[in-house]
Every structure is written in structure tokens, then in C-alpha cells.
Design an enzyme around this catalytic site. Structure first.
Site, PDB file in Angstrom:
ATOM      1  N   ASP A 247       0.831  -1.211   0.000  1.00 56.52           N
ATOM      2  CA  ASP A 247       0.000   0.000   0.000  1.00 56.52           C
ATOM      3  C   ASP A 247       0.864   1.258   0.000  1.00 56.52           C
ATOM      4  O   ASP A 247       0.563   2.245  -0.692  1.00 56.52           O
ATOM      5  CB  ASP A 247      -0.915   0.018   1.226  1.00 56.52           C
ATOM      6  CG  ASP A 247      -2.155  -0.850   1.053  1.00 56.52           C
ATOM      7  OD1 ASP A 247      -2.464  -1.242  -0.087  1.00 56.52           O
ATOM      8  OD2 ASP A 247      -2.817  -1.121   2.074  1.00 56.52           O
ATOM      9  N   HIS A 270      -3.202   4.810   4.645  1.00 54.77           N
ATOM     10  CA  HIS A 270      -3.337   5.597   3.421  1.00 54.77           C
ATOM     11  C   HIS A 270      -3.242   7.104   3.681  1.00 54.77           C
ATOM     12  O   HIS A 270      -2.648   7.837   2.896  1.00 54.77           O
ATOM     13  CB  HIS A 270      -4.659   5.273   2.726  1.00 54.77           C
ATOM     14  CG  HIS A 270      -4.715   3.870   2.196  1.00 54.77           C
ATOM     15  ND1 HIS A 270      -3.807   3.383   1.280  1.00 54.77           N
ATOM     16  CD2 HIS A 270      -5.568   2.841   2.460  1.00 54.77           C
ATOM     17  CE1 HIS A 270      -4.105   2.127   0.998  1.00 54.77           C
ATOM     18  NE2 HIS A 270      -5.154   1.779   1.701  1.00 54.77           N
TER      19      HIS A 270
END
Length: 287
Positions: A247, A270
Site C-alpha cells: 500500500d 493511506h
């Protein structure tokens, strides 16, 4: 060739269901010229709006990456971005019929395999390389990321820690290149803590979750499939932290540069990944 920008040699398509909304989606990867960058085209909308894969078009970072331009939005692009970074693809057009990327197997390998079918080809221009010259740090509570200078290449280090709950802390480090990413990180799947399940249900999300595209960490540390709750087999003993690295790679690629430095992340998600990408993009623009 490694310093030359890349695209794909021919169009390639795939389809599936989004992990969060469970909606059917079709995408087509198409070659793009030098210096055109990575962008999504919402072909399901009348005006076929184009949304650049750029940190300045971030709309939200809640559990996944959202991009928005005007009224058009796209979400869940982090695994695609990681696959593009892993293959060194700088320029590509991604037509999407829907608003969420297909879940595939919950990893970046799904997209890497599809893109390899199209063949990665070199273009004429040089890559946009950003070398970390001095420390760049972002922090949010007990989560942090710092980008540090390094002699050469890109090194990523991540520490996963749930404050002693669920599982023991995990730390993983990888020297980033296509071979290492493909072998060590690309196939690491999406996972969630068991406490997330009810939260997602209340939000009406997770409709595309299957026993094959994700797994759940229970409070006692057991790893189960999300629907049947039967024991899940991990692809790596430390698949959790490897997916966090995946990610991180995808999110940082939204800065639209090839990074050279040492990225040290602890407990980041994120939101924080994107904040570092934003800082890097802003510095790169002024350079």
C-alpha cells in the site's frame, strides 16, 4: 532502459467486482505517450472525465484511496498503483466502467500479471526521478513516516504494531526493484482486524469481500477467512506487514516521481502515506 519512461505495448482488459461496494466493474489498460502520466477515464459517465493519478486530486483516504476531479470520482486504486510502480510504468490510460477498481485476489499481483500480458515497453523520455536530499517527515498520533537520504536506490522499511493486541509487532524491509517487489510483496493480500467487520457493515462497505481476496485477524491472533471464518492460509508468515509495504508503494506513486531514498514507516495507513506523497510532489514541483 531503466531510466527511460515506460508504457504497455498493447491494450489489455479485465473485469470483476469492487471489494468495498461490490459493484461490477470493467477496466482497460491502454498505452500512453511519453510524459502523459497515469490517468483514469470514467467511460461509464457521459463526458468520459479524465482523473489524473496524482496526489493533488485526492478526495479521501478512508481505508482506501479516492481520487476526484470535478464530479467524477474513483476509489481503491492503491493496488493498481503499486503494480504500475513495481513494473516501472510511468504512462498509461486506464479506462474504467465503474467507480471502484476490481478487487482481484486482494493484491497487486493480479494487476501485475495482467499488465505483463500487455508487455512493458520503453519510451523515449527519461523518468522523473526525485532524490531525497534531506529528511521529510509526516506524523499523525503514534504513526509516522520519514523519508531519508540514501546512497542509491529505494529502501522501504515498515513496522506494524497494534499496541500489543491481535498480533505481535512485525517489521519488514525491502530494497525496491521489480524482481524484489514481484517476489516478496506483490502477492500480499488485503487484511482487516475483526473489529473492522462491524464498522464496515454499518457503512455498507465490504460487499465485494470474499474468502479468496482478503483475510481477517481475530482478537486472539487467529487468521481466518472473512466470510466462512475458517482458518486462512497466509502466503507469507508476515503477509500483514508486506501488504502495508504494498500500500505504501502504491500511495507514494501518486507523487508521480520515481523515488530514491529510504522510507521508514511506522503504523502508517493511506492517510499518512498520501501526506508524504503530497510533500514530495510539492518539493519536486519547486525543484
Amino acid at each position: 532502459m531503466d531510466n527511460l519512461q515506460k508504457t504497455i505495448g498493447q491494450p489489455v482488459e479485465c473485469s470483476g467486482w469492487g471489494m468495498f461496494r461490490g459493484e461490477s466493474v470493467r477496466i482497460k489498460f491502454k498505452p500512453a505517450p511519453v510524459n502523459s502520466g497515469i490517468h483514469f477515464v470514467r467511460v461509464d459517465l457521459p463526458s468520459r472525465p479524465i482523473i489524473p493519478a496524482n496526489v493533488h486530486f485526492l478526495s479521501n483516504t478512508a481505508k482506501r484511496i479516492f481520487l476526484k476531479k470535478d464530479d467524477a470520482e474513483i476509489e481503491g486504486i492503491e493496488h493498481v498503483m503499486a503494480a504500475l510502480a513495481g513494473l516501472g510504468i510511468d504512462n498509461i490510460e486506464i479506462e474504467i466502467h465503474g467507480r471502484e477498481m476490481p478487487a482481484g485476489d486482494g493484491s497487486a499481483k493480479y494487476f501485475m500479471d495482467i499488465l505483463k500480458e500487455a508487455t512493458v515497453v520503453a519510451l523515449g523520455g527519461e523518468k522523473h526521478i526525485f532524490i531525497i536530499q534531506e529528511p521529510i517527515m509526516v506524523r499523525n498520533g503514534n504513526a509516522s513516516i520519514i523519508a531519508l537520504p540514501i546512497n542509491e536506490g529505494l529502501l522501504l522499511s515498515y513496522t506494524l504494531d497494534f499496541d500489543g493486541f491481535f498480533i505481535d509487532p512485525q517489521t519488514y524491509e525491502i530494497e525496491f526493484n521489480e524482481e524484489n517487489f514481484s517476489r516478496e510483496v506483490a502477492s500480499a493480500r488485503t487484511f482487516g482486524l475483526s473489529t473492522y467487520v462491524e464498522e464496515f457493515k454499518k457503512l455498507g462497505l465490504g460487499k465485494g469481500v470474499t474468502d479468496d481476496n482478503s483475510y481477517v485477524i481475530q482478537k486472539d491472533g487467529k487468521i481466518t477467512k472473512p466470510l466462512s471464518l475458517s482458518p486462512a492460509e497466509l502466503r507469507f508468515p508476515n503477509e500483514h506487514v508486506r501488504h502495508k509495504i504494498l500500500d505504501l508503494i502504491g500511495d507514494l506513486y501518486l507523487a508521480n516521481v520515481v523515488l530514491k531514498g529510504h522510507i521508514v514507516a511506522k503504523r502508517s495507513g493511506h492517510f499518512l502515506n498520501a501526506e508524504l506523497a503530497r510533500k514530495i510532489a510539492n518539493i519536486a514541483c519547486k525543484a
